[in-house]
Design an enzyme around this catalytic site. Structure first.
Site, PDB file in Angstrom:
ATOM      1  N   HIS A   1      -9.935   5.157   0.115  1.00  0.00           N
ATOM      2  CA  HIS A   1      -8.925   4.947   1.160  1.00  0.00           C
ATOM      3  C   HIS A   1      -9.416   5.514   2.485  1.00  0.00           C
ATOM      4  O   HIS A   1     -10.350   6.304   2.504  1.00  0.00           O
ATOM      5  CB  HIS A   1      -7.613   5.649   0.783  1.00  0.00           C
ATOM      6  CG  HIS A   1      -6.869   4.958  -0.318  1.00  0.00           C
ATOM      7  ND1 HIS A   1      -5.526   5.111  -0.507  1.00  0.00           N
ATOM      8  CD2 HIS A   1      -7.295   4.093  -1.271  1.00  0.00           C
ATOM      9  CE1 HIS A   1      -5.145   4.386  -1.548  1.00  0.00           C
ATOM     10  NE2 HIS A   1      -6.194   3.763  -2.041  1.00  0.00           N
TER      11      HIS A   1
ATOM     12  N   GLU B   1      -3.054  -0.321  -8.562  1.00  0.00           N
ATOM     13  CA  GLU B   1      -3.943   0.786  -8.180  1.00  0.00           C
ATOM     14  C   GLU B   1      -3.147   2.077  -8.181  1.00  0.00           C
ATOM     15  O   GLU B   1      -2.018   2.134  -7.693  1.00  0.00           O
ATOM     16  CB  GLU B   1      -4.527   0.556  -6.781  1.00  0.00           C
ATOM     17  CG  GLU B   1      -5.300   1.797  -6.284  1.00  0.00           C
ATOM     18  CD  GLU B   1      -6.153   1.540  -5.056  1.00  0.00           C
ATOM     19  OE1 GLU B   1      -6.891   0.544  -5.031  1.00  0.00           O
ATOM     20  OE2 GLU B   1      -6.073   2.361  -4.121  1.00  0.00           O
TER      21      GLU B   1
ATOM     22  N   LYS C   1      -8.363   9.380   9.937  1.00  0.00           N
ATOM     23  CA  LYS C   1      -8.193   8.041  10.475  1.00  0.00           C
ATOM     24  C   LYS C   1      -9.147   7.767  11.638  1.00  0.00           C
ATOM     25  O   LYS C   1      -9.261   8.567  12.558  1.00  0.00           O
ATOM     26  CB  LYS C   1      -6.761   7.868  10.986  1.00  0.00           C
ATOM     27  CG  LYS C   1      -5.695   8.160   9.950  1.00  0.00           C
ATOM     28  CD  LYS C   1      -5.612   7.092   8.891  1.00  0.00           C
ATOM     29  CE  LYS C   1      -4.680   7.509   7.755  1.00  0.00           C
ATOM     30  NZ  LYS C   1      -4.722   6.571   6.628  1.00  0.00           N
TER      31      LYS C   1
ATOM     32  N   ASP D   1       0.828  -1.210   0.000  1.00  0.00           N
ATOM     33  CA  ASP D   1       0.000   0.000   0.000  1.00  0.00           C
ATOM     34  C   ASP D   1       0.864   1.262   0.000  1.00  0.00           C
ATOM     35  O   ASP D   1       1.874   1.330   0.700  1.00  0.00           O
ATOM     36  CB  ASP D   1      -0.890  -0.036   1.257  1.00  0.00           C
ATOM     37  CG  ASP D   1      -2.070   0.897   1.142  1.00  0.00           C
ATOM     38  OD1 ASP D   1      -2.272   1.479   0.064  1.00  0.00           O
ATOM     39  OD2 ASP D   1      -2.799   1.036   2.146  1.00  0.00           O
ATOM     40  N   HIS D   2       0.461   2.236  -0.776  1.00  0.00           N
ATOM     41  CA  HIS D   2       1.161   3.518  -0.837  1.00  0.00           C
ATOM     42  C   HIS D   2       2.662   3.375  -1.094  1.00  0.00           C
ATOM     43  O   HIS D   2       3.484   3.965  -0.393  1.00  0.00           O
ATOM     44  CB  HIS D   2       0.889   4.352   0.428  1.00  0.00           C
ATOM     45  CG  HIS D   2      -0.435   5.057   0.339  1.00  0.00           C
ATOM     46  ND1 HIS D   2      -0.606   6.231  -0.337  1.00  0.00           N
ATOM     47  CD2 HIS D   2      -1.650   4.710   0.797  1.00  0.00           C
ATOM     48  CE1 HIS D   2      -1.878   6.583  -0.277  1.00  0.00           C
ATOM     49  NE2 HIS D   2      -2.535   5.672   0.395  1.00  0.00           N
TER      50      HIS D   2
HETATM   51 ZN    ZN Z   1      -4.466   6.358   0.654  1.00  0.00          ZN
END
Ligand code: ZN
Length: 481
Positions: free
Chosen positions: A337, A263, A305, A157-158
């Site tokens: 996200h 992605e 978050k 991810d990222h």
């Molecule tokens: Zn993100």
């Protein structure tokens, strides 16, 4: 070795057996077992030699190492992550502890959702001192424990660089979420037009000719006509990010040994992604032969978050519909996200995408673990809670949060029965949320925490079923997922 003979061997031991895990392939039988609070793989038969462990009463008992995870993936291919191509509804369930996947699998229930059970960013790996191999091994053992045979993905991810991509793919990731935020000129969104024009004039002539030739003086699908000043600003903000995405995609193609889901994330930018920006980015990728499985624009409103969506829900819905049209036009899915706890937008997301979407969650599963701690070991929770408040300024270096820790009710005035309630208060949630790395670094916390979680794993799974199950229920309602 047969399953019956294997069970007979197990019954001669003091091991607790995870019943759903017991499985056989090619004359080899294995199960996930537990002695006291330590989990082990029990293996017997032909391929037992591919596992490292100690012999005991005809069984080989193997610690849950990366090496034994690789042997397990070899023996039972469903424990190995796979691409999620062809699955409509996919969902990322980040698990920073390596403990949550059984709860995540149960939260999906009978819904047709392909879970990405191993999903971590480099930031998360650094804060928890884990490797991608550790993350994937944990998911593999959890999938095996649960007897879950429908497949799952592993998302790097990222990721920002080719080196990070290489690291993720070599470790077994089946998805790359490319983060172009370092190539995107975030400040340029706010520049006055004459500054944009001056910067644009300095771009290589072929870059300018390309963009002007493709986008000016014509009616574009979905977004209509782009004015020259508007195009110049989009190019200044995005052209390097687009170039980076194309390069990274080709690099993945070069080095991959299995199917990889790509992605593109442009969500970690300072401003929301406009439809025109999204269209140009999507079109450039498409023209370059890049076929992302999903794209994460920066949607309107705040996706902080661990707490509920904050913003204008009607504006979100209006924007989201257009982003969905653009995604449909180019043949990829939208990706949401920081999807943890954003219940207010889930109806729109489910309805507009018709359940053809990717949604990522992560930190909320850590908070559910802390809810279990609050119930099972109030003293540990109190200490951790105070530590998180004290160290919040430090934790804010890694995560942007806006709640005010001064609004958290003083824990010294609350009785133990109240403690789990902290996990319902936004300021407490965010404070505990972003402290995970710092807390897990404290030996007084780490050891007691993992012991508590091991002793209360069913309570943790139940909490995840309740909380992530609510995500799933609202996201899928009215779709055929
Ligand atoms: Zn993100």
């Amino acid at each position: 070795m047969t399953v019956d003979a294997f069970r007979a061997l197990l019954s001669n031991t003091d091991l607790f057996v995870y019943e759903r895990s017991v499985d056989e392939n090619d004359g080899t039988v294995a199960a996930l077992v537990r002695r006291d609070l330590e989990k082990l793989l029990a293996v017997a038969g032909k391929q037992a030699e591919t596992f490292a462990g100690t012999e005991e009463k005809g069984l080989k008992l193997c610690p849950l190492t990366n090496e034994n995870a690789r042997a397990l993936m070899q023996l039972f291919p469903y424990t190995k992550p796979r691409s999620h191509k062809g699955h409509r509804f996919t969902m990322g369930f980040g698990d920073r502890l390596g403990l949550a996947s059984p709860g995540h699998i149960r939260a999906i229930g009978d819904h047709d959702i392909y879970p990405v059970l191993a999903q971590q960013s480099i930031r998360e790996l650094n804060l928890t001192h884990r490797t991608f191999a550790d993350v994937i091994s944990a998911a593999a053992f959890n999938v095996f424990q649960e007897g879950y045979r429908k497949g799952y993905g592993a998302d790097g991810d990222h990721l920002k660089t080719k080196d990070e991509i290489k690291y993720a793919l070599e470790s077994g990731c089946t998805m790359v979420t490319l983060d172009c935020s370092e190539q995107i000129d975030q400040q340029a969104v706010t520049y006055p037009q004459d500054q944009i024009d001056a910067l644009y004039a300095q771009l290589p002539a072929d870059v300018r000719a390309h963009y002007e030739g493709v986008y000016l003086d014509r009616e574009l699908p979905i977004i209509g006509c782009l004015s020259a000043p508007e195009l110049r600003r989009i190019v200044i903000v995005f052209w390097k990010g687009i170039r980076h995405a194309i390069e990274c995609y080709r690099y993945i193609d070069e080095i991959k040994t299995v199917a990889v889901d790509f992605e593109l994330s442009i969500d970690e930018t300072l401003t929301i992604t406009t439809p025109a920006e999204h269209f140009v980015v999507g079109n450039e990728l498409h023209d370059a032969g890049v076929t992302p499985i999903s794209c994460a624009p920066h949607f309107s409103g705040a996706f902080e978050k661990g707490i509920e969506y904050a913003g204008d829900l009607n504006a979100f819905a209006r924007d989201f519909v257009v982003h969905q049209q653009i995604a449909d036009h180019f043949g990829y899915k939208l990706s949401l996200h920081s999807g943890s706890d954003k219940f207010a937008v889930f109806s729109t997301v489910g309805r507009v995408t018709k359940g053809h979407v990717h949604v990522k969650t992560a930190g909320t599963s850590w908070l559910e673990a802390m809810r279990v701690v609050a119930e099972a070991d109030p003293d540990l929770y109190r200490k951790a809670h105070k530590f998180a408040i004290e160290h919040r300024p430090e934790a804010e270096k890694y995560y942007h949060v806006s709640t005010d820790p001064n609004t958290i009710p003083n824990i010294d005035l609350e009785n133990d029965a109240y403690l789990p309630e902290y996990m319902n208060l936004p300021a407490a949630r965010q404070t505990v949320h972003i402290a995970y790395g710092l807390l897990l670094d404290q030996p007084w916390f780490r050891d007691a925490f993992f012991a508590t979680m091991a002793a209360h794993e069913e309570a943790y799974y139940a909490a995840l079923v309740r909380h992530l199950g609510k995500h799933v229920r609202i996201l899928t309602a009215g779709t055929d997922v």
